[in-house]
Design a protein around this motif. Sequence first.
Motif, PDB file in Angstrom:
ATOM      1  N   GLU A 149       0.815  -1.216   0.000  1.00 25.54           N
ATOM      2  CA  GLU A 149       0.000   0.000   0.000  1.00 25.54           C
ATOM      3  C   GLU A 149       0.847   1.265   0.000  1.00 25.54           C
ATOM      4  N   ASP A 150       2.054   1.189   0.566  1.00 20.31           N
ATOM      5  CA  ASP A 150       2.927   2.370   0.585  1.00 20.31           C
ATOM      6  C   ASP A 150       3.818   2.469  -0.653  1.00 20.31           C
ATOM      7  N   GLY A 151       3.582   1.586  -1.644  1.00 20.98           N
ATOM      8  CA  GLY A 151       4.281   1.699  -2.920  1.00 20.98           C
ATOM      9  C   GLY A 151       5.541   0.882  -3.041  1.00 20.98           C
ATOM     10  N   ASN A 152       5.980   0.200  -2.002  1.00 18.99           N
ATOM     11  CA  ASN A 152       7.190  -0.615  -2.064  1.00 18.99           C
ATOM     12  C   ASN A 152       6.901  -1.950  -2.759  1.00 18.99           C
ATOM     13  N   ARG A 153       7.921  -2.475  -3.430  1.00 17.74           N
ATOM     14  CA  ARG A 153       7.769  -3.764  -4.094  1.00 17.74           C
ATOM     15  C   ARG A 153       7.716  -4.893  -3.071  1.00 17.74           C
ATOM     16  N   LYS A 154       6.819  -5.835  -3.302  1.00 16.63           N
ATOM     17  CA  LYS A 154       6.755  -7.002  -2.435  1.00 16.63           C
ATOM     18  C   LYS A 154       7.932  -7.917  -2.731  1.00 16.63           C
ATOM     19  N   THR A 155       8.441  -8.565  -1.684  1.00 17.92           N
ATOM     20  CA  THR A 155       9.563  -9.492  -1.828  1.00 17.92           C
ATOM     21  C   THR A 155       9.048 -10.894  -2.159  1.00 17.92           C
ATOM     22  N   LYS A 156       9.983 -11.773  -2.477  1.00 14.70           N
ATOM     23  CA  LYS A 156       9.625 -13.175  -2.686  1.00 14.70           C
ATOM     24  C   LYS A 156       8.934 -13.742  -1.449  1.00 14.70           C
ATOM     25  N   GLU A 157       9.456 -13.357  -0.282  1.00 15.05           N
ATOM     26  CA  GLU A 157       8.888 -13.870   0.961  1.00 15.05           C
ATOM     27  C   GLU A 157       7.452 -13.376   1.152  1.00 15.05           C
ATOM     28  N   ASP A 158       7.196 -12.116   0.762  1.00 13.76           N
ATOM     29  CA  ASP A 158       5.830 -11.585   0.856  1.00 13.76           C
ATOM     30  C   ASP A 158       4.875 -12.388  -0.023  1.00 13.76           C
ATOM     31  N   ILE A 159       5.312 -12.665  -1.250  1.00 13.72           N
ATOM     32  CA  ILE A 159       4.452 -13.393  -2.186  1.00 13.72           C
ATOM     33  C   ILE A 159       4.328 -14.848  -1.753  1.00 13.72           C
ATOM     34  N   MET A 160       5.410 -15.411  -1.193  1.00 13.82           N
ATOM     35  CA  MET A 160       5.341 -16.786  -0.704  1.00 13.82           C
ATOM     36  C   MET A 160       4.290 -16.907   0.399  1.00 13.82           C
ATOM     37  N   ALA A 161       4.171 -15.885   1.224  1.00 12.40           N
ATOM     38  CA  ALA A 161       3.180 -15.902   2.300  1.00 12.40           C
ATOM     39  C   ALA A 161       1.769 -15.951   1.728  1.00 12.40           C
ATOM     40  N   TYR A 162       1.592 -15.380   0.543  1.00 11.75           N
ATOM     41  CA  TYR A 162       0.289 -15.408  -0.125  1.00 11.75           C
ATOM     42  C   TYR A 162      -0.150 -16.850  -0.403  1.00 11.75           C
TER      43      TYR A 162
END
Length: 294
Positions: free
Chosen positions: A58-71
């Motif tokens: 939401e603050d505009g930063n790119r999601k990391t692999k770990e963020d997407i893995m959590a999905y």
Amino acid sequence: MYDVSWANPNGDPMDENKPRVDEETGINIVTDVRLKRTVRDTLMELGHEVFLREERTEDGNRKTKEDIMAYYDNDPKKVLERCVDIRLFGGTFAIKGDDQNAFSLTGPVQFKFGTSLHRVKVELIKGTSIMPSAADKRQGTFTEVYVVPYSLLAFYGVANEKAAEATHLTEDDLDAMFKALWVGHKAGTDVITRSKFGHEPRLLVDIVYKPDALTHIGELNKLVAFRSEKADEAIRDISEGVLDLSGLAEKVAKYKDKIEKVRVLVSDRVRVAPAVEAVFAEIPVEPFPWSDET
């Protein structure tokens, strides 16, 4: 194979984003990572789910692999089930909360670097922008971009059936990838930016070996040539030469007993010699299932 006209097929961020060129030979180089990026982006546009995608918080930063893995609940099985790019190209990921358990798979589909079939010349195009910079609000800023006037690029890749068992790669996945290769260089959003606009797919060949064949031809990109009466650096269009497939024809003849079928798509502006039917004589030649759509 695809060509590029007055564009930058793959800039080197460590060298002013210039097109990658072998200083010794003058040959244009495009990395396998660049090709896979086009495939991934196009697969998404065609409605497939991919893992290595750009998403932002939401603050505009790119999601990391770990963020997407959590999905995917940090579950490798869910990633494989849903993400076609991991089934194709594999991946390595650290799983949150489990430092001893890394998710690593070798991709069954691998590409060598793409190389142009002729020497290229890099041009620097300069211009101005009407929008002033913060440092000088009175006038527009200068712009510059490095391009190649023309480059006909050939890639060679392999899909390994043993590695495919580990990633659960399917024939439908491969068909989707082939479609993305063609559509991605013709109409994909990935190649309509200012620096990339000017790509066109020219030739796509899929050689399918018999199940018991323990070999493959290899180095297909070295078995084709572009013959033109013009000097290499003076070539500006695919119509200014002939795509010579005689080397491929000679090699295919030696392997014909190990080949089950071949699928081919050729741009209607490409002159080919010998004809595709002659190159793959005595081998069933089929269109790609999506050929009519493009």
